[in-house]
Design a protein around this motif. Structure first.
Motif, PDB file in Angstrom:
ATOM      1  N   GLU A 247       0.850  -1.192   0.000  1.00 36.89           N
ATOM      2  CA  GLU A 247       0.000   0.000   0.000  1.00 36.89           C
ATOM      3  C   GLU A 247       0.887   1.245   0.000  1.00 36.89           C
ATOM      4  OE1 GLU A 247      -3.879   1.927   0.386  1.00 36.89           O
ATOM      5  OE2 GLU A 247      -3.318  -0.166   0.016  1.00 36.89           O
ATOM      6  N   GLY A 248       0.607   2.197  -0.905  1.00 39.25           N
ATOM      7  CA  GLY A 248       1.282   3.487  -0.873  1.00 39.25           C
ATOM      8  C   GLY A 248       2.497   3.606  -1.761  1.00 39.25           C
ATOM      9  N   SER A 593      -4.516  -1.707   6.523  1.00 35.86           N
ATOM     10  CA  SER A 593      -4.882  -2.188   5.187  1.00 35.86           C
ATOM     11  C   SER A 593      -4.666  -3.678   5.022  1.00 35.86           C
ATOM     12  CB  SER A 593      -4.062  -1.445   4.134  1.00 35.86           C
ATOM     13  OG  SER A 593      -2.689  -1.785   4.248  1.00 35.86           O
ATOM     14  N   LYS A 595      -1.850  -4.763   4.341  1.00 36.66           N
ATOM     15  CA  LYS A 595      -0.741  -4.822   3.401  1.00 36.66           C
ATOM     16  C   LYS A 595       0.490  -4.147   4.008  1.00 36.66           C
ATOM     17  CE  LYS A 595      -3.609  -4.708  -0.815  1.00 36.66           C
ATOM     18  NZ  LYS A 595      -3.816  -4.004  -2.109  1.00 36.66           N
ATOM     19  N   GLU A 597       2.666  -1.202   4.309  1.00 33.55           N
ATOM     20  CA  GLU A 597       2.371   0.216   4.081  1.00 33.55           C
ATOM     21  C   GLU A 597       3.681   1.008   4.045  1.00 33.55           C
ATOM     22  OE1 GLU A 597      -0.610   1.559   6.827  1.00 33.55           O
ATOM     23  OE2 GLU A 597      -2.113   0.141   6.076  1.00 33.55           O
TER      24      GLU A 597
END
Length: 745
Positions: A247-248, A593, A595, A597
């Protein structure tokens, strides 16, 4: 007649299996334990000399009270009475923030932490200091953001990988991996696997590596940013992995695009070709990474850990077999403490949060004591550590400790810290107690060894857990325990557990005081608060651990915790108590999330501004301090401050100032002469060792020396050379980049 008894090493976090021969109640010989399922007969020189730890000079055997310039023996009752009266008086007068506990970070035993933290919480304080805050503030803070919890350390899955990357890690000396030397030599000799080392000098590990990148000291973050830039420019990033598990990444991608990697590598003093080759390997082969203090305690400490996490995500090695995986745990190494939560305590003078899994940085303690803040630290209980030698800026610590209203030290020996205490409480050694550690260094198996007493303690020594239980009792932190529970503790454990649960349901103070309740009941029967705490831990373990245990072959059932406890009692060499879910290695990630990050907004400015020109300017040394001191060299001849008998190093050059031959020649210095090392913090004198293993422009001094034994100083106290304010913004001291000079003494 003598007897061989199974135990484990207590001098480093690997706790390799040992057997000790006991004759007439005394340990006389040590050998590796071939039946230990984790170390498999492996042990290093330190463990084989552990008798020197067990029998130090100036062993403590009775409680002592500072009277004038010396100490007088007192009874346990008097010690507990006076200490608790002073603690209560100080908290009543100044509030709970005046009280701190420093401990729970020994290499050989973790159970005292349960009791020390419970006393601290019972008094209303949250000021806990440990070695985690000494080394891992930035690293564990990054883990908290990227993986979800600060105690989730993603370890290298070296058994399933093709390439092992050691970054700022000299595993041949510091170990920090089961059977480290065998594993590293195995990589070096295996034509199908590869060892890559990133280290400023040609260390013992770099010397056997397939590829060695001799990065300029202090430029690790710049090198990693350049590597990520190269990977993105080449289109080598693991796109499917990034979509599924990260994520990100799209947010941070622009921070690396258009970056001048070649200019950055010139500042790092590395050639572009070999670095590009390592990037290609990292995106075409399965690899895992083992970072260490060269990263954690180096320049840009937190940024190092953050850019490393991004590099690992870009290459798809987080949470995959052969990459870096979150191990299963019997118990976590600390707790998560988010500094964004307004309820999280911060230090009053230095404004640090406990980002090292609940631990504050020890380097901040002198300022917290010397502050004029009305809620400054006034009372500190130190247990199983020696901050006057183990933590930065001995001079600042000496000044601060002198201002304390109360310093209590639990230890086995008259340490440098103990000499400044108001009260010294004698502990049992790890070979006189039931104890163990929770270091999560294996995957997929979860290993635990319950060390048992192999010799009797001398005099009036107690486990630290027993000491804290006595303090808690006198402080009124333990509710009245019914006689029925004391009686039940003499019989069947499961029946005792049923009575305990029934009582706790009706007693509102029971759960908060549970470690002490167990120590007062089962612990009295077993003469061990630690053993009682372990039983309680296993009986109330989370479901995730029971699932791990089932995968390791333990039959599920309501008595599972008790059966694991008995198995540990019956298996002194230790056993695999659990097995992680290898079908879902991402299961350990605890982010919102679910995930990995990788976008940490607080790091954006520092990472975006990191470039060749800025680093080149910042890295210029001054005429006053032209060299870089690496404060804390790992060697076969040091073990923190745990080996206090110089005889174990007889005939060896155990503590030297190591300097490159070219530098020595320029300064007119010769091997073996006495030299003076000076930094912003102070000066120390020691023997010069001229070694080609040292990078030009740097010098190495080991840690764990400068010990005062029978009135004589043994070796160099490297923390006389480290300034406590020379640190990362989150509190980790920058021990691997200390500006200095050296001259003939």
């Amino acid at each position: 007649m003598g007897e061989w008894k199974k135990t484990g090493c207590v001098l480093c976090a690997q706790n390799c299996g040992l057997e000790v021969r006991v004759e007439d109640g005394r340990m006389v010989k040590v050998r590796p334990d071939t039946t230990n399922p984790r170390s498999q007969g492996y042990a290093c020189r330190k463990g084989l000399n552990v008798i020197y730890h067990q029998y130090p000079r100036e062993r403590l055997t009775e409680p002592l009270k500072k009277v004038g310039d010396g100490f007088e023996p007192i009874s346990w009752d008097q010690a507990i009475e006076e200490i608790t009266a002073k603690m209560r008086g100080l908290v009543d007068a100044h509030g709970p923030r005046c009280l701190a506990y420093m401990g729970a970070s020994a290499q050989g035993g973790h159970f005292e932490g349960t009791f020390g933290l419970s006393v601290l919480a019972g008094m209303g304080s949250k000021y806990f200091y440990s070695s985690a805050g000494q080394e891992f503030c930035g690293a564990w803070w990054v883990d908290g953001r990227v993986l979800g919890k600060q105690y989730l350390v993603a370890i290298p899955d070296e058994h399933q990988t093709e390439v092992l990357v050691g970054w700022g890690w000299n595993g041949m000396m510091s170990h920090q991996m089961p059977r480290a030397r065998k594993v590293l030599k195995g990589f070096s000799k295996d034509p199908d696997r590869m060892l890559i080392v990133v280290d400023p000098r040609k260390s013992e590990t770099a010397a056997i590596a397939d590829i060695h990148l001799p990065v300029r000291p202090g430029t690790d973050a710049l090198l990693m940013k350049a590597m990520i830039s190269i990977i993105l420019d080449e289109g080598w990033e693991k796109k499917d992995y990034l979509r599924q598990h990260v994520e990100g990444f799209d947010t941070i991608r622009p921070w690396f695009e258009g970056f001048d990697a070649k200019s950055a590598l010139e500042v790092c003093r590395l050639e572009y070709g070999p670095v590009r080759r390592v990037c290609e390997i990292m995106t075409t082969k399965k690899w895992c990474i083992h970072p260490d203090l060269g990263i954690y305690m180096g320049r840009h400490s937190t940024l190092n850990s953050y850019v490393m996490a991004i590099l690992m995500a870009a290459c798809g090695v987080f949470g995959v077999r052969g990459g870096n995986v979150i191990p299963g745990m019997m118990a976590p190494m600390g707790r998560h403490a988010d500094e964004r939560d307004p309820r999280t305590w911060r230090t009053m003078a230095t404004d640090f949060a406990p980002v090292a899994a609940g631990s504050f940085p020890p380097g901040a303690m002198p300022e917290e004591i010397l502050s004029d803040h009305p809620e400054r630290l006034r009372a500190v209980h130190v247990s199983a550590c020696n901050p006057l030698r183990a933590y930065p800026d001995t001079t600042a610590y000496e000044e601060a400790v002198a201002r304390l209203d109360l310093l209590v030290v639990n230890d086995i020996v008259m340490s440098e810290t103990a000499r400044l205490a108001h009260y010294i409480l004698p502990c049992r050694t790890y070979y006189e107690s039931w104890d163990g550690t929770f270091f999560p260094w294996t995957y997929p198996g979860i290993f635990f060894q319950l060390r048992r007493p192999v010799v009797d303690p001398p005099g009036e020594c107690l486990e630290a857990g027993q000491i804290f239980t006595r303090l808690a009792d006198k402080l009124g932190l333990i509710p009245d325990i019914p006689d029925a529970l004391y009686q039940a503790a003499k019989g069947d454990r499961l029946q005792f557990g049923a009575r305990l649960i029934a009582w706790a349901a009706e007693e509102p103070k029971a759960m908060r005081a549970m470690p002490f309740v167990l120590a007062q009941t089962l612990g009295r029967q077993w003469d061990s608060a630690n053993l009682a705490a372990l039983w309680g831990l296993l009986m109330t373990a989370p479901r995730a651990f029971y699932a791990h245990a089932a995968r390791a072959g333990f039959e599920p059932g309501p008595d599972l915790g008790d059966r694991i406890f008995q198995a540990l009692i019956d298996t002194p060499q230790g056993l695999w108590v659990g097995q992680a879910d290898t079908d879902n290695p991402m299961a350990g990630i605890k982010t919102p999330s679910g995930k990995i990050e990788v976008c940490i907004p607080e790091m954006e400015g520092q990472l975006k501004n990191l470039d060749a020109a800025g680093e080149a300017a910042d890295l210029k040394m001054t005429d006053e301090f032209p060299l870089i001191l690496n404060a804390g060299r790992h060697m076969d001849t040091n073990a923190n401050t745990l080996m206090r008998n110089p005889e174990w190093n007889k005939g060896k050059r155990a503590c030297t100032v190591a300097l490159n031959p070219e530098d020595a020649k320029k300064m007119g210095l010769n091997d073996g002469q006495q030299v003076r090392v000076t930094t912003e913090a102070g000066t120390e004198v020691g023997e010069l060792q001229v070694s080609a293993q040292v990078r030009s422009g740097t010098l190495l001094v080991p840690h764990g020396f400068g010990l005062v034994i029978d009135g004589e100083k043994y070796g160099i106290n490297v923390n006389r050379l480290t300034k406590n304010t020379h640190r990362d913004p989150l509190g980790t001291p920058v021990h691997r980049f200390v500006p200095c000079r050296v001259e003939a003494a």
